[in-house]
Motif scaffolding. Sequence first.
Motif, short mmCIF file in Angstrom:
data_model
loop_
_atom_site.label_atom_id
_atom_site.label_comp_id
_atom_site.label_asym_id
_atom_site.label_seq_id
_atom_site.Cartn_x
_atom_site.Cartn_y
_atom_site.Cartn_z
N LEU A 17 0.84 -1.19 0.00
CA LEU A 17 0.00 0.00 0.00
C LEU A 17 0.88 1.25 0.00
CD1 LEU A 17 -2.99 0.84 0.16
CD2 LEU A 17 -2.69 1.02 2.62
N ARG A 18 0.56 2.17 -0.89
CA ARG A 18 1.24 3.46 -0.96
C ARG A 18 0.18 4.55 -0.96
NH1 ARG A 18 6.70 2.58 -3.00
NH2 ARG A 18 6.84 0.41 -3.65
N HIS A 19 0.57 5.71 -0.50
CA HIS A 19 -0.33 6.87 -0.52
C HIS A 19 0.26 7.88 -1.48
CE1 HIS A 19 -1.47 4.80 3.16
NE2 HIS A 19 -2.65 5.35 2.98
N VAL A 20 -0.49 8.21 -2.54
CA VAL A 20 0.04 9.08 -3.59
C VAL A 20 -0.80 10.32 -3.78
CG1 VAL A 20 1.10 7.15 -4.84
CG2 VAL A 20 -1.21 7.86 -5.42
N GLY A 21 -0.18 11.32 -4.36
CA GLY A 21 -0.87 12.56 -4.71
C GLY A 21 -1.10 13.47 -3.53
N ALA A 22 -1.67 14.60 -3.84
CA ALA A 22 -1.92 15.63 -2.82
C ALA A 22 -2.92 15.16 -1.77
CB ALA A 22 -2.43 16.90 -3.49
N THR A 23 -3.81 14.24 -2.16
CA THR A 23 -4.82 13.75 -1.21
C THR A 23 -4.40 12.45 -0.53
OG1 THR A 23 -5.97 12.58 -2.97
CG2 THR A 23 -6.71 14.83 -2.49
N SER A 24 -3.18 11.99 -0.78
CA SER A 24 -2.69 10.73 -0.20
C SER A 24 -3.62 9.56 -0.46
CB SER A 24 -2.46 10.88 1.30
OG SER A 24 -1.19 11.40 1.55
N ALA A 57 -4.99 -0.51 -8.15
CA ALA A 57 -6.22 -0.37 -7.38
C ALA A 57 -6.09 0.87 -6.49
CB ALA A 57 -6.47 -1.61 -6.52
N PHE A 58 -7.21 1.55 -6.26
CA PHE A 58 -7.21 2.79 -5.48
C PHE A 58 -8.21 2.71 -4.33
CE2 PHE A 58 -6.14 3.98 -9.86
CZ PHE A 58 -4.96 4.66 -9.66
N GLY A 59 -8.01 3.56 -3.34
CA GLY A 59 -8.97 3.76 -2.25
C GLY A 59 -9.18 2.54 -1.39
N ASP A 60 -10.44 2.31 -1.00
CA ASP A 60 -10.78 1.18 -0.13
C ASP A 60 -10.41 -0.15 -0.77
OD1 ASP A 60 -11.74 2.86 1.84
OD2 ASP A 60 -13.85 2.65 1.22
#
Length: 120
Positions: A17-24, A57-60
């Motif tokens: 899992l990684r957190h990307v972009g301005a909104t993580s 895949a993104f989000g939840d």
Amino acid sequence: MDNHIVLVGKMARDPELRHVGATSTPTVRFTLTVYRSWMNKQTREKKDEIAHYEVVAFGDLAVNLCESTQRDDTIIVTGKLAQRVFDNNGHPLTVIEVLAQHIGIDLLSQSVPLDEESVV
């Protein structure tokens, strides 16, 4: 014309899992290895084909994937094909990947143990 793909294959590595972009935004990228076998009708010889697909895949969905799967799990992925073009030292580099919309465990190849808390 609708852009829709369904793949069944094995996860080539543990999802990270990684957190990307301005909104993580939670994001997971992984390789799905898909095996296909068939019999050559003329020679009666078994043929095998292996393909590797990059899946995002993104989000939840990304969070749940990391909590529920690991390397070598057989999963089912539905989603859309996406194409991105990068500049690679002045030369365009095209990448095609699957943007996952749904991911599930393939219960034909493995079972998922239930704990007492998850049984209603």
